[in-house]
Write an enzyme that holds these catalytic residues in place. Structure first.
Site, PDB file in Angstrom:
ATOM      1  CB  THR A 131      50.220  16.542  95.744  1.00  0.00           C
ATOM      2  OG1 THR A 131      50.665  16.638  94.378  1.00  0.00           O
ATOM      3  CG2 THR A 131      49.086  15.533  95.822  1.00  0.00           C
ATOM      4  CE1 TYR A 132      55.705  21.835  99.962  1.00  0.00           C
ATOM      5  CE2 TYR A 132      57.407  20.233  99.367  1.00  0.00           C
ATOM      6  CZ  TYR A 132      57.042  21.472  99.895  1.00  0.00           C
ATOM      7  OH  TYR A 132      58.003  22.324 100.365  1.00  0.00           O
ATOM      8  CG  MET A 133      54.490  23.956  94.978  1.00  0.00           C
ATOM      9  SD  MET A 133      53.683  23.947  96.578  1.00  0.00           S
ATOM     10  CE  MET A 133      54.859  24.877  97.520  1.00  0.00           C
TER      11      MET A 133
END
Length: 312
Positions: free
Chosen positions: A132-134
């Site tokens: 998922t978005y880091m």
């Protein structure tokens, strides 16, 4: 720059102070031999704050006082200790842990994470975004993924590794919570399955994210902690140790530590023999150790990120 400068001034202004510890190597009826540390002299607590043994002469005086003493177990306490898993990664924690465990600079970590997020060619499945978005400040996990993780843990490790209720983690006060925690996008892609398609660095970071996420949804580890107070003349020595009763999340992941100010924790890891009140112990060795207080450590990238995070 100011944080680093202030720390450097503390380091340069620091004046080390001498102190001594006294360690007894003891043996009971049943092995193994074990160590106990001087904790009290009469009614004075030896803890380097309220009272310290400050030089060689004071240490020798205590050793002379203990000659020919009878070493008796005064008190034994056993209690269960629970260690809970760490939450899944947010950006700053991922940078800290990749620095500790993999030696990656924060910029390198974020570059690798970007590739894992944007997508990697995984054989016939084509380009797959593996995480998922880091860039996130929230340890929140979607209910669907929580359920999937609990099922996966039950099938892989057994039902006892699945906690009764899902583990939910709170965000910091200033968190915007726009995104979930950093986690695998799908449990269909465990590290061993995608290993052939990833570079070594990508696999290392993906495995770290996968294991941390899995551990965050697993049951707590259980230890039996024992502490024993041992008297000799008017001195009291303390021995501590613990036995792992159930590994829980530790089966998958253990969080890194920044320093060894964890002497106490290391001592707790030792195992003690069975001891009972009024047992008489044999003294095998009595060792005085000289120490000096240490200045606050200079920052590593991991501890600097941690400091910045704590200061908001």
């Amino acid at each position: 720059v100011r944080i680093i400068t202030e720390r450097e001034r503390e380091v340069l202004a620091f004046v080390p102070e001498e102190y001594w510890s006294i360690i007894a190597l003891l043996e009971g009826k049943i092995p193994p031999q074990f160590e106990a540390r001087l904790a009290r002299i009469g009614d004075k607590r030896v803890d380097n704050k309220t009272f310290r043994i400050s030089n060689d002469a004071e240490a020798k005086e205590i050793l002379a006082h203990l000659e020919g003493a009878t070493w008796t177990v005064a008190k034994v306490e056993k209690r269960e200790r629970r260690r809970n898993p760490a939450p899944p990664f947010i950006t700053s924690r991922l940078q800290q842990e990749a620095s500790r465990k993999l030696g990656y600079a924060p910029s390198r970590t974020m570059g690798i994470a970007q590739k894992l997020y944007m997508g990697v060619e995984v054989g016939d499945d084509g380009a797959v975004g593996l995480i998922t978005y880091m860039r996130t400040d929230s340890p929140r996990i979607s209910p669907d993924m929580m359920t999937a993780a609990r099922d996966f843990i039950g099938k892989t490790f057994g039902d006892k590794y699945v906690p009764e209720k899902p583990n939910i983690y709170r965000s910091g006060k200033s968190a915007q919570e726009a995104h979930e925690a950093i986690r695998p996008t799908s449990l269909d892609y465990p590290p061993d399955r995608v290993a052939p398609y990833l570079s070594r660095e990508e696999l290392n970071l993906y495995t770290l994210i996968w294991n941390r996420f899995m551990a965050s949804q697993m049951a707590s580890a259980l230890f039996e902690q024992t502490s024993a107070d041992i008297t000799a003349n008017n001195c009291m020595f303390r021995a501590t140790g613990q036995v792992l009763r159930f590994d829980g999340f530790l089966r998958v992941y253990m969080e890194g530590r920044d320093d060894k100010a964890a002497d106490d924790e290391d001592e707790d890891e030792k195992q003690l023999p069975p001891l009972n009140e009024n047992d008489i112990l044999d003294l095998r060795k009595l060792t005085p150790n000289q120490h000096f207080t240490q200045p606050p450590p200079r920052f590593t990238q991991a501890t600097l990120i941690k400091e910045m995070e704590e200061k908001g």
